[in-house]
Design a protein around this motif. Structure first.
Motif, PDB file in Angstrom:
ATOM      1  N   LEU A  43       4.669  14.425   7.213  1.00 43.68           N
ATOM      2  CA  LEU A  43       4.483  13.102   6.595  1.00 43.68           C
ATOM      3  C   LEU A  43       3.130  13.053   5.874  1.00 43.68           C
ATOM      4  N   LEU A  44       2.107  13.614   6.511  1.00 47.96           N
ATOM      5  CA  LEU A  44       0.784  13.629   5.867  1.00 47.96           C
ATOM      6  C   LEU A  44       0.789  14.537   4.638  1.00 47.96           C
ATOM      7  N   GLU A  45       1.468  15.676   4.741  1.00 50.75           N
ATOM      8  CA  GLU A  45       1.543  16.589   3.585  1.00 50.75           C
ATOM      9  C   GLU A  45       2.203  15.890   2.395  1.00 50.75           C
ATOM     10  N   ALA A  46       3.202  15.042   2.693  1.00 56.18           N
ATOM     11  CA  ALA A  46       3.877  14.314   1.609  1.00 56.18           C
ATOM     12  C   ALA A  46       3.028  13.144   1.116  1.00 56.18           C
ATOM     13  N   THR A  47       2.185  12.631   1.999  1.00 57.71           N
ATOM     14  CA  THR A  47       1.381  11.441   1.670  1.00 57.71           C
ATOM     15  C   THR A  47       0.179  11.788   0.790  1.00 57.71           C
ATOM     16  N   SER A 193      12.012  10.468   4.406  1.00 57.23           N
ATOM     17  CA  SER A 193      12.178  11.905   4.513  1.00 57.23           C
ATOM     18  C   SER A 193      11.000  12.551   3.796  1.00 57.23           C
ATOM     19  N   SER A 194      10.186  13.257   4.541  1.00 58.50           N
ATOM     20  CA  SER A 194       9.061  13.971   3.917  1.00 58.50           C
ATOM     21  C   SER A 194       9.599  15.093   3.049  1.00 58.50           C
ATOM     22  N   THR A 196      12.618  15.148   1.206  1.00 53.44           N
ATOM     23  CA  THR A 196      13.157  14.731  -0.094  1.00 53.44           C
ATOM     24  C   THR A 196      12.288  13.684  -0.788  1.00 53.44           C
ATOM     25  N   GLY A 197      11.376  13.074  -0.046  1.00 48.37           N
ATOM     26  CA  GLY A 197      10.540  12.022  -0.634  1.00 48.37           C
ATOM     27  C   GLY A 197      11.151  10.633  -0.517  1.00 48.37           C
ATOM     28  N   GLN A 198      12.368  10.563   0.029  1.00 47.74           N
ATOM     29  CA  GLN A 198      13.016   9.256   0.211  1.00 47.74           C
ATOM     30  C   GLN A 198      12.137   8.350   1.081  1.00 47.74           C
ATOM     31  N   GLY A 199      11.927   7.124   0.624  1.00 44.02           N
ATOM     32  CA  GLY A 199      11.159   6.145   1.407  1.00 44.02           C
ATOM     33  C   GLY A 199       9.653   6.331   1.335  1.00 44.02           C
ATOM     34  N   MET A 200       9.190   7.399   0.688  1.00 45.64           N
ATOM     35  CA  MET A 200       7.744   7.651   0.672  1.00 45.64           C
ATOM     36  C   MET A 200       6.977   6.564  -0.095  1.00 45.64           C
ATOM     37  N   ASP A 201       7.603   6.006  -1.149  1.00 42.00           N
ATOM     38  CA  ASP A 201       6.913   4.954  -1.912  1.00 42.00           C
ATOM     39  C   ASP A 201       6.571   3.767  -1.008  1.00 42.00           C
TER      40      ASP A 201
END
Ligand SMILES: Nc1nc2c(ncn2[C@@H]2O[C@H](COP(=O)(O)OP(=O)(O)OP(=O)(O)O)[C@@H](O)[C@H]2O)c(=O)[nH]1
Ligand SMILES: [Mg+2]
Length: 222
Positions: A43-47, A193-194, A196-201
């Protein structure tokens, strides 16, 4: 019982000092708590790349052993400091105070603390954070909020991770989120999902809004 109470009282005093230090330096500290492998580091890597230029970010990593996670965070382009707890099952406020001295985050930035993978002990220890975030993946089973209520009660945000695996494991999302609300009616839930990026916004927006509030608060309170 006495020893445990003394320990928590000492911890709370250091946590209060951490909170004052955060206010003085306009830092927003977020404490990520979840079972081993829930997807905290992912999650942090995607953030990190998504928080972009608006926010400076650094990370304190907690694990019993290894600096694997700090290395992953550095590879994602972020300053990180690894804390090893040895036999310890959680980070405490003193470890975070020392970690902040090593990390030296710039004023007005965000500090993520990734706690030791564990849903139990980290719930008891205030680190002086702005908010606790509980991270749980869809592979863990919907009843976890009922089995580990303390962390779901202490957290402001519940991040349900690995949403891309949902079709394989068929976790009942509504039931799981309902259980989280049962123990904490005020908890916010985000599904991400870290991978696919879904929900990351939505996660980035929550972090940004919460950090902005903390920054304004510390500017208006002496
Ligand atoms: N498919 C999928 N896999 C994920 C996702 N997030 C994490 N993973 C995988 O889950 C495993 C554990 O992820 P980590 O990010 O290391 O989990 P962690 O919570 O930091 O683990 P500890 O620090 O050891 O407690 C890794 O193999 C990740 O690639 C996701 O959103 N989707
Ligand atoms: Mg990790």
């Amino acid at each position: 019982v006495r020893i445990e109470r003394d320990l928590l009282e000492k911890n709370n005093a250091v946590a209060k000092a951490n909170r004052e230090r955060a206010r003085a330096n306009r830092l927003s500290i977020f404490n990520l708590i979840g079972g081993p492998g829930a997807g905290k580091t992912a999650l942090l890597e995607a953030t990190i790349p998504r928080l972009g230029k608006r926010w400076g970010v650094s990370v304190l990593e907690g694990d019993q052993s290894t600096d694997n996670d700090a290395r992953r965070i550095k590879e994602a382009g972020c300053t990180a400091f690894q804390i090893n707890t040895g036999t310890g099952c959680h980070l405490d406020a003193t470890m975070v105070a020392n970690g902040l001295s090593e990390l030296r985050p710039r004023e007005g930035t965000i500090v993520f603390v990734e706690n030791v993978g564990n849903l139990v002990c980290p719930a008891l220890f205030d680190l002086g954070e702005r908010a606790k975030i509980v991270v749980m993946s869809v592979t863990e089973g919907e009843d976890k909020p009922l089995k580990y209520p303390h962390i779901f009660r202490a957290a402001e945000l519940f991040v349900l991770t690995k949403l891309d695996l949902q079709p394989l494991v068929a976790l009942d999302e509504e039931r799981c989120i309902g259980f989280a609300r049962q123990v904490n009616p005020k908890i916010r839930t985000l599904r991400v999902s870290s991978r696919t990026g879904q929900g990351m916004d939505d996660f980035i927006a929550w972090i940004g809004e919460t950090a902005a509030k903390a920054t304004v608060m510390s500017e208006t309170t002496p």
